[in-house]
Design a protein around this motif. Sequence first.
Motif, mmCIF file in Angstrom:
data_model
loop_
_atom_site.group_PDB
_atom_site.id
_atom_site.type_symbol
_atom_site.label_atom_id
_atom_site.label_comp_id
_atom_site.label_asym_id
_atom_site.label_seq_id
_atom_site.Cartn_x
_atom_site.Cartn_y
_atom_site.Cartn_z
ATOM 1 N N ALA A 44 16.439 -75.616 57.625
ATOM 2 C CA ALA A 44 15.716 -76.579 56.800
ATOM 3 C C ALA A 44 16.406 -77.940 56.828
ATOM 4 O O ALA A 44 15.760 -78.990 56.934
ATOM 5 C CB ALA A 44 15.616 -76.060 55.363
ATOM 6 N N LEU A 45 17.735 -77.934 56.738
ATOM 7 C CA LEU A 45 18.480 -79.193 56.765
ATOM 8 C C LEU A 45 18.308 -79.893 58.112
ATOM 9 O O LEU A 45 18.155 -81.121 58.174
ATOM 10 C CB LEU A 45 19.956 -78.915 56.489
ATOM 11 C CG LEU A 45 20.872 -80.139 56.398
ATOM 12 C CD1 LEU A 45 20.412 -81.077 55.303
ATOM 13 C CD2 LEU A 45 22.309 -79.715 56.151
ATOM 14 N N SER A 46 18.328 -79.128 59.191
ATOM 15 C CA SER A 46 18.122 -79.716 60.518
ATOM 16 C C SER A 46 16.748 -80.359 60.631
ATOM 17 O O SER A 46 16.593 -81.444 61.205
ATOM 18 C CB SER A 46 18.284 -78.648 61.602
ATOM 19 O OG SER A 46 19.605 -78.148 61.633
ATOM 20 N N GLN A 47 15.736 -79.701 60.051
ATOM 21 C CA GLN A 47 14.383 -80.257 60.072
ATOM 22 C C GLN A 47 14.312 -81.575 59.313
ATOM 23 O O GLN A 47 13.675 -82.538 59.753
ATOM 24 C CB GLN A 47 13.392 -79.252 59.476
ATOM 25 C CG GLN A 47 13.145 -78.031 60.345
ATOM 26 C CD GLN A 47 12.233 -77.025 59.667
ATOM 27 O OE1 GLN A 47 12.141 -76.964 58.444
ATOM 28 N NE2 GLN A 47 11.540 -76.224 60.466
ATOM 29 N N VAL A 48 14.985 -81.633 58.167
ATOM 30 C CA VAL A 48 14.988 -82.866 57.368
ATOM 31 C C VAL A 48 15.682 -83.988 58.125
ATOM 32 O O VAL A 48 15.195 -85.120 58.180
ATOM 33 C CB VAL A 48 15.664 -82.622 55.999
ATOM 34 C CG1 VAL A 48 15.864 -83.945 55.263
ATOM 35 C CG2 VAL A 48 14.820 -81.684 55.150
ATOM 36 N N LEU A 49 16.834 -83.701 58.720
ATOM 37 C CA LEU A 49 17.569 -84.720 59.460
ATOM 38 C C LEU A 49 16.767 -85.232 60.653
ATOM 39 O O LEU A 49 16.751 -86.436 60.936
ATOM 40 C CB LEU A 49 18.913 -84.157 59.921
ATOM 41 C CG LEU A 49 19.930 -83.847 58.808
ATOM 42 C CD1 LEU A 49 21.181 -83.206 59.389
ATOM 43 C CD2 LEU A 49 20.294 -85.116 58.052
ATOM 44 N N GLU A 50 16.096 -84.312 61.357
ATOM 45 C CA GLU A 50 15.274 -84.726 62.491
ATOM 46 C C GLU A 50 14.115 -85.596 62.017
ATOM 47 O O GLU A 50 13.751 -86.590 62.660
ATOM 48 C CB GLU A 50 14.747 -83.495 63.240
ATOM 49 C CG GLU A 50 15.801 -82.757 64.047
ATOM 50 C CD GLU A 50 16.406 -83.638 65.131
ATOM 51 O OE1 GLU A 50 15.651 -84.426 65.739
ATOM 52 O OE2 GLU A 50 17.625 -83.559 65.347
ATOM 53 N N GLY A 51 13.520 -85.214 60.871
ATOM 54 C CA GLY A 51 12.432 -86.020 60.324
ATOM 55 C C GLY A 51 12.876 -87.412 59.936
ATOM 56 O O GLY A 51 12.171 -88.406 60.167
ATOM 57 N N LEU A 52 14.072 -87.506 59.351
ATOM 58 C CA LEU A 52 14.611 -88.816 58.973
ATOM 59 C C LEU A 52 14.879 -89.677 60.213
ATOM 60 O O LEU A 52 14.632 -90.889 60.201
ATOM 61 C CB LEU A 52 15.892 -88.636 58.163
ATOM 62 C CG LEU A 52 15.723 -88.065 56.750
ATOM 63 C CD1 LEU A 52 17.086 -87.783 56.130
ATOM 64 C CD2 LEU A 52 14.927 -89.022 55.869
ATOM 65 N N LYS A 53 15.392 -89.051 61.262
ATOM 66 C CA LYS A 53 15.652 -89.807 62.488
ATOM 67 C C LYS A 53 14.353 -90.355 63.082
ATOM 68 O O LYS A 53 14.317 -91.472 63.598
ATOM 69 C CB LYS A 53 16.364 -88.917 63.507
ATOM 70 C CG LYS A 53 17.806 -88.601 63.152
ATOM 71 C CD LYS A 53 18.440 -87.707 64.197
ATOM 72 C CE LYS A 53 19.880 -87.373 63.816
ATOM 73 N NZ LYS A 53 20.518 -86.471 64.810
ATOM 74 N N ARG A 54 13.257 -89.559 63.009
ATOM 75 C CA ARG A 54 11.961 -90.028 63.522
ATOM 76 C C ARG A 54 11.459 -91.224 62.733
ATOM 77 O O ARG A 54 10.723 -92.069 63.250
ATOM 78 C CB ARG A 54 10.944 -88.895 63.482
ATOM 79 C CG ARG A 54 11.167 -87.819 64.556
ATOM 80 C CD ARG A 54 9.935 -86.945 64.708
ATOM 81 N NE ARG A 54 9.675 -86.179 63.494
ATOM 82 C CZ ARG A 54 10.176 -84.978 63.248
ATOM 83 N NH1 ARG A 54 10.967 -84.393 64.143
ATOM 84 N NH2 ARG A 54 9.899 -84.342 62.126
#
Length: 317
Positions: A44-54
Amino acid sequence: MLLDLPGLPAVQELVGAPVGDLRDRWAALDAEQLEAEIQKYKAALSQVLEGLKRLGVEPGEDEAADGEEAEGQEGIEGVDWRYGSVEELDPAEWQVPPHCIPIHANVTTYDWSRLIAACQFDVIMMDPPWQLATANPTRGVALGYSQLTDQHIAQLPIPRLQRNGLLFVWVINAKYQSCLDLFDQWGYELVDEIVWVKMTVNRRLAKSHGFYLQHAKEVCLVARKGEDPPGMRSGVGSDVIYSERRGQSQKPEEIYQLIEKLVPYGKYLEIFGRKNNLRNFWVTVGNEVTGQGPPKEDQRALQEGLRIPNAVYGRAG
């Protein structure tokens, strides 16, 4: 506006939950369930970080609320560890010293008689996996590191490994009296103590949870049996160490340097050591000195559906 990011609800659940509730919930899980829970939040944390980078947001490692520097990751008293793999670490930190003697064994089932016959040690240091009622002892199964009862620790043949010398034992607040009782049982007297003040890379206190106060230190009790070891030099260093918190259960380099100055050219033994504790001219006994899992006998027990000898399962206390 609330960001619509995959994984955000799971992260919010983790961050928003009271620490005590999470601790109680996780303590009731077995090793497999706990690993699944950890992997869920990591994903879940990885998904959030990837979303923030996008979205063009690059979270900084040293950022903290209100512009202040983070003071360190909080954890549970006496449990200074995290899940991970050897591949995540700098290989330089895991280089096996050429003049160390690692013994890969479960300390509770290891045949100590040959080591006792071969050597009497001037200094023994150990960091027992003290069992806490609030901690999850099943980590011993998942990581190949058995969290023992006080009785198992008391049965270690410490008095037979040392006729005269010093014993250094890392202890947590809840086990201070238990450690003093062990000294009496083994025939040692308390002579001093060392305090390690844990620091972050930014030289701030690396705090962890305690029952009453946040803890940012560890204590190592120093006891003596018989006479001082040969060649011991008194007054060679301070009883306070300021040093960064490093790898899993890794004690500061300064404690080894202090011991080697105190008893130069001595015979040194560390019990419950891991691979990142290996040091030249030390004998290190532990079930993770290879960094590749528990000893063969423990692996065999798990494969056969049995338990690691003397591991503690389920909620402690």
